[in-house]
Design an enzyme around this catalytic site. Sequence first.
Site, PDB file in Angstrom:
ATOM      1  N   TYR A 163     -17.685  21.793  28.214  1.00 12.42           N
ATOM      2  CA  TYR A 163     -17.364  21.215  27.620  1.00 12.42           C
ATOM      3  C   TYR A 163     -18.390  21.238  25.958  1.00 12.42           C
ATOM      4  O   TYR A 163     -19.680  22.347  26.764  1.00 12.42           O
ATOM      5  CB  TYR A 163     -18.306  20.541  28.817  1.00 12.42           C
ATOM      6  CG  TYR A 163     -18.765  18.608  27.268  1.00 12.42           C
ATOM      7  CD1 TYR A 163     -18.077  17.789  26.829  1.00 12.42           C
ATOM      8  CD2 TYR A 163     -20.119  18.422  27.455  1.00 12.42           C
ATOM      9  CE1 TYR A 163     -18.379  16.982  26.472  1.00 12.42           C
ATOM     10  CE2 TYR A 163     -21.080  17.341  27.034  1.00 12.42           C
ATOM     11  CZ  TYR A 163     -19.890  16.736  26.191  1.00 12.42           C
ATOM     12  OH  TYR A 163     -20.655  15.072  25.697  1.00 12.42           O
ATOM     13  N   ASP A 265     -22.012  28.919  24.559  1.00 14.88           N
ATOM     14  CA  ASP A 265     -23.130  27.762  24.290  1.00 14.88           C
ATOM     15  C   ASP A 265     -24.186  27.844  25.544  1.00 14.88           C
ATOM     16  O   ASP A 265     -23.551  27.619  26.917  1.00 14.88           O
ATOM     17  CB  ASP A 265     -22.081  26.699  25.190  1.00 14.88           C
ATOM     18  CG  ASP A 265     -21.736  25.528  25.088  1.00 14.88           C
ATOM     19  OD1 ASP A 265     -23.198  24.905  25.037  1.00 14.88           O
ATOM     20  OD2 ASP A 265     -21.267  24.370  25.141  1.00 14.88           O
ATOM     21  N   LYS A 293     -31.392  20.557  25.078  1.00 14.54           N
ATOM     22  CA  LYS A 293     -31.694  20.657  26.612  1.00 14.54           C
ATOM     23  C   LYS A 293     -32.912  21.114  27.490  1.00 14.54           C
ATOM     24  O   LYS A 293     -34.435  20.861  27.059  1.00 14.54           O
ATOM     25  CB  LYS A 293     -30.439  20.805  27.656  1.00 14.54           C
ATOM     26  CG  LYS A 293     -29.341  19.756  27.687  1.00 14.54           C
ATOM     27  CD  LYS A 293     -28.801  19.537  29.240  1.00 14.54           C
ATOM     28  CE  LYS A 293     -27.259  19.393  28.285  1.00 14.54           C
ATOM     29  NZ  LYS A 293     -27.236  17.659  27.682  1.00 14.54           N
TER      30      LYS A 293
END
Length: 455
Positions: A163, A265, A293
């Site tokens: 994702y 990522d 995050k």
Amino acid sequence: MTTQQTFGAGPDSGTPVGPRTETSRALFDRAKKSLAGGVSSSSRITSTGPHPYPLYIERGSGAHIWDADGNEYVDFLISYGSAVVGHADPEITRALGEVLRTGTMFGTCNLPEVELAEQIQKMVPCADLVRYANSGSEAIQGAVRAARGFTGRSRILKFEGHYHGWVDALAISNRPTAAEVGPYEAPAAVPHSPGIPAGVVDDVVVCPWNDQDAFRTALDAHRGELAAVICEPIVANNACTMPDPGFLELLREECTRRGVVLVFDEVCTGFRTGPGGAQSLFGVVPDLAVYSKALGGGLPIAAFAGRADIMGEVAANRVKHGGTYNGSPLCATAALVTLTRLADPAVTGWIDEAGRRVMTAVRRASRDHGVPCAVQGVGAMFQVVFSADGAPTRQYRDTLTLDQRRYDAFRHALLERGIHVNAYGLACWFVSAAVTADDVEAACAAIDEAFATIR
């Protein structure tokens, strides 16, 4: 750990069936009249166990949160990993208070953004130059554009089940169904949602994870077409599936040999798995990396960083990148405080140790109660998967046969016992630096009790 929960009575013996959450129900009913679906993100279309509404959280402190009915939980969601040093951290709160008094943003350059970039350079092996964004999805878009601008090519190779945010560029084959995946040797490129143009889908090549031969075959089939190969080094959004030994090294070797930009990522792995993130953990340095995050410690900030020649295209303004809120003093200050803490190996060391204690407790409970499962990931981020034989997943298609009913039951049993984890069985548990030894003990005890309820 002391909880403030109020429990409903079981129909026969008065056994607790979980915290009362009527206020969350009422708030969701109200929200549906103004918010699309009653939520602000598709990932929040979830439930509190058997109840068809999400949990509403009113406050947090350290590793604890309280819902709208006053129920207290030890939090292993921590805002999908964002609140890495804990909720309402006093040091971040003090620093933000100063910024609030002097101005949160001006749409101009500012000192905190420079200091933060310098800190990222110190911590991240690939970070010759840095650019900010406001979310992981935005930063992914920036990295993809930089890779395309540098190489002059348009196609991107991604791995099935990984994702990379919700924007069109890479919202492909995140979680396709068994009917959609296509043949293993040539996975279908499946749009994540209606509304993604066919041309975008055509620009994405999908490959199985952890399959060296399949990866080389895909590269050969698209020789001279690929701008970048992108992956989650630990597949946080695919049950924390780990890379096979040597697989990341192969990605690095082949991308170097073929002139393809390798992108990590690190939205989930960044900084929490150690000061240098996955790059340091696995000893493999990509050309570009993306962060969010944990970077902001709970505030919205993201970054993409990498090689000077690739990022130089952005620096020279040949590859365009903008954003009014990028690197705002407010968010950059929170990030600088957070990264200064996470640069201390003792802090990330405790996060890892605390998480590994919880992982060990799951494995022990699985054995003691005869419920097969695998616990995969690292201490800072992991997931429990209920496979038939207790084997870990190696790639996305393994997740299609997992027992999600058991995960749902496990998650709700933990919620009943004051432990808050991700509602979705293919996402992560995240561990914050604020978790205490007592919190870990409480989680381990709750895990054992929860496994006793699983059938």
